[in-house]
Motif scaffolding. Structure first.
Motif, PDB file in Angstrom:
ATOM      1  N   THR A  44       0.849  -1.185   0.000  1.00 40.11           N
ATOM      2  CA  THR A  44       0.000   0.000   0.000  1.00 40.11           C
ATOM      3  C   THR A  44       0.886   1.236   0.000  1.00 40.11           C
ATOM      4  O   THR A  44       1.765   1.374   0.849  1.00 40.11           O
ATOM      5  CB  THR A  44      -0.987   0.002   1.197  1.00 40.11           C
ATOM      6  OG1 THR A  44      -1.724   1.228   1.205  1.00 40.11           O
ATOM      7  CG2 THR A  44      -0.298  -0.222   2.521  1.00 40.11           C
ATOM      8  N   LYS A  58       0.971   5.683  -1.082  1.00 39.55           N
ATOM      9  CA  LYS A  58       0.210   6.886  -1.391  1.00 39.55           C
ATOM     10  C   LYS A  58       0.328   7.207  -2.870  1.00 39.55           C
ATOM     11  O   LYS A  58       1.418   7.173  -3.450  1.00 39.55           O
ATOM     12  CB  LYS A  58       0.737   8.060  -0.553  1.00 39.55           C
ATOM     13  CG  LYS A  58      -0.098   9.324  -0.653  1.00 39.55           C
ATOM     14  CD  LYS A  58      -1.419   9.169   0.057  1.00 39.55           C
ATOM     15  CE  LYS A  58      -2.211  10.478   0.073  1.00 39.55           C
ATOM     16  NZ  LYS A  58      -3.538  10.310   0.675  1.00 39.55           N
ATOM     17  N   THR A  97      -1.460   9.692  -6.364  1.00 45.96           N
ATOM     18  CA  THR A  97      -2.005  11.021  -6.656  1.00 45.96           C
ATOM     19  C   THR A  97      -3.522  11.063  -6.528  1.00 45.96           C
ATOM     20  O   THR A  97      -4.097  12.105  -6.216  1.00 45.96           O
ATOM     21  CB  THR A  97      -1.603  11.451  -8.080  1.00 45.96           C
ATOM     22  OG1 THR A  97      -2.038  10.440  -9.009  1.00 45.96           O
ATOM     23  CG2 THR A  97      -0.099  11.609  -8.192  1.00 45.96           C
ATOM     24  N   GLY A 117      -5.291   8.888  -4.522  1.00 46.45           N
ATOM     25  CA  GLY A 117      -5.678   8.158  -3.321  1.00 46.45           C
ATOM     26  C   GLY A 117      -4.618   7.140  -2.969  1.00 46.45           C
ATOM     27  O   GLY A 117      -3.472   7.244  -3.418  1.00 46.45           O
ATOM     28  N   GLN A 118      -4.999   6.160  -2.189  1.00 47.73           N
ATOM     29  CA  GLN A 118      -4.060   5.113  -1.797  1.00 47.73           C
ATOM     30  C   GLN A 118      -4.035   4.020  -2.861  1.00 47.73           C
ATOM     31  O   GLN A 118      -5.094   3.556  -3.325  1.00 47.73           O
ATOM     32  CB  GLN A 118      -4.475   4.525  -0.446  1.00 47.73           C
ATOM     33  CG  GLN A 118      -3.383   3.774   0.269  1.00 47.73           C
ATOM     34  CD  GLN A 118      -2.377   4.706   0.936  1.00 47.73           C
ATOM     35  OE1 GLN A 118      -2.508   5.914   0.867  1.00 47.73           O
ATOM     36  NE2 GLN A 118      -1.381   4.130   1.571  1.00 47.73           N
ATOM     37  N   ASN A 119      -2.847   3.620  -3.270  1.00 44.17           N
ATOM     38  CA  ASN A 119      -2.693   2.524  -4.228  1.00 44.17           C
ATOM     39  C   ASN A 119      -2.377   1.240  -3.466  1.00 44.17           C
ATOM     40  O   ASN A 119      -1.377   1.163  -2.750  1.00 44.17           O
ATOM     41  CB  ASN A 119      -1.571   2.824  -5.224  1.00 44.17           C
ATOM     42  CG  ASN A 119      -1.885   4.016  -6.110  1.00 44.17           C
ATOM     43  OD1 ASN A 119      -3.047   4.267  -6.415  1.00 44.17           O
ATOM     44  ND2 ASN A 119      -0.867   4.756  -6.516  1.00 44.17           N
ATOM     45  N   PRO A 153      -9.896   9.126  -1.515  1.00 38.75           N
ATOM     46  CA  PRO A 153      -9.974   9.560  -0.110  1.00 38.75           C
ATOM     47  C   PRO A 153     -11.367   9.439   0.517  1.00 38.75           C
ATOM     48  O   PRO A 153     -11.485   9.250   1.724  1.00 38.75           O
ATOM     49  CB  PRO A 153      -9.540  11.031  -0.169  1.00 38.75           C
ATOM     50  CG  PRO A 153      -8.704  11.124  -1.404  1.00 38.75           C
ATOM     51  CD  PRO A 153      -9.297  10.164  -2.377  1.00 38.75           C
TER      52      PRO A 153
END
Length: 210
Positions: free
Chosen positions: A136, A138, A140, A142-144, A160
């Motif tokens: 996991t 961060k 652009t 949201g969380q990848n 988000p």
């Protein structure tokens, strides 16, 4: 004659094994159909729930005597960590990723539940992936998150504003009028009644988002 008698136990064992294999094959080919139900409880009458589904239909569902009740509670993306076992409701994207609509974190004792990737009915063309978080980071948008399951892996973007929930142990006192619920698999019984052995109830006014 003695040779025939000596072969009998072996023949019986072979027939028994064949019977078991035939039964297993038949069960795999003919799974018991179940119904997924999302909605609001309108009436609780003993073990029978009257539910107004999200589609506006009125359904009656009987809970089994040993029904498992789980609360669905809000949590945060910070609780989605490497090694977490999660379910991701998502929409496929042109680049092959999945854009999360909702994420639910399974308790450790439910690790492995319904593992894999499949179509889902939260929205048209939506998917569900139950898998272990491998990475996991961060991004652009949201969380990848990279999740892995026994037959493959998926890359998921979690915006988000994505609802993040988890399951907590509950009991029948959570099953009351006005509660929003999801039943993953209600089975139709011989008397025509839908029956559920698990009910997931939104706590604090939450509508289960998955």
């Amino acid at each position: 004659m003695s040779r025939f008698i000596s072969l009998m136990p072996r023949a019986v064992a072979s027939l028994a094994a064949l019977s078991v294999l035939t039964s297993v094959a038949w069960a795999q080919q003919s799974p018991t159909p179940t119904t997924r139900i999302r909605g609001t409880i309108e009436v609780v009458d003993g073990s029978v729930l009257t539910i107004k589904t999200r589609e506006g239909e009125d359904l009656k569902v009987r809970m089994t005597d040993n029904v498992a009740v789980f609360g669905v509670v809000k949590t945060s993306l910070a609780d989605v960590k490497e090694g977490s076992y999660i379910g991701v409701s998502a929409m496929p994207q042109p680049d092959g990723t999945q854009k999360a609509l909702a994420v639910h974190i399974f308790p450790e004792n439910q690790r492995g539940a319904s593992e894999g990737f499949r179509p889902w009915d939260l929205r048209a063309n939506s998917t569900m992936t139950n898998a272990t978080v491998a990475e996991t980071v961060k991004g652009t948008d949201g969380q990848n998150i990279t999740v892995k399951y026994k037959d493959g892996e998926k890359k998921v973007v979690v915006p988000p504003d994505t609802p993040i929930v988890t399951f907590v142990a509950g009991d029948k006192s959570d099953v009351k009028a006005g509660s929003h619920i999801i039943i993953f698999g209600a089975a139709k019984k011989e008397d025509g009644m839908l029956e559920a052995n698990r009910v997931n109830v939104g706590r604090d006014g939450i509508t289960p988002p998955m």
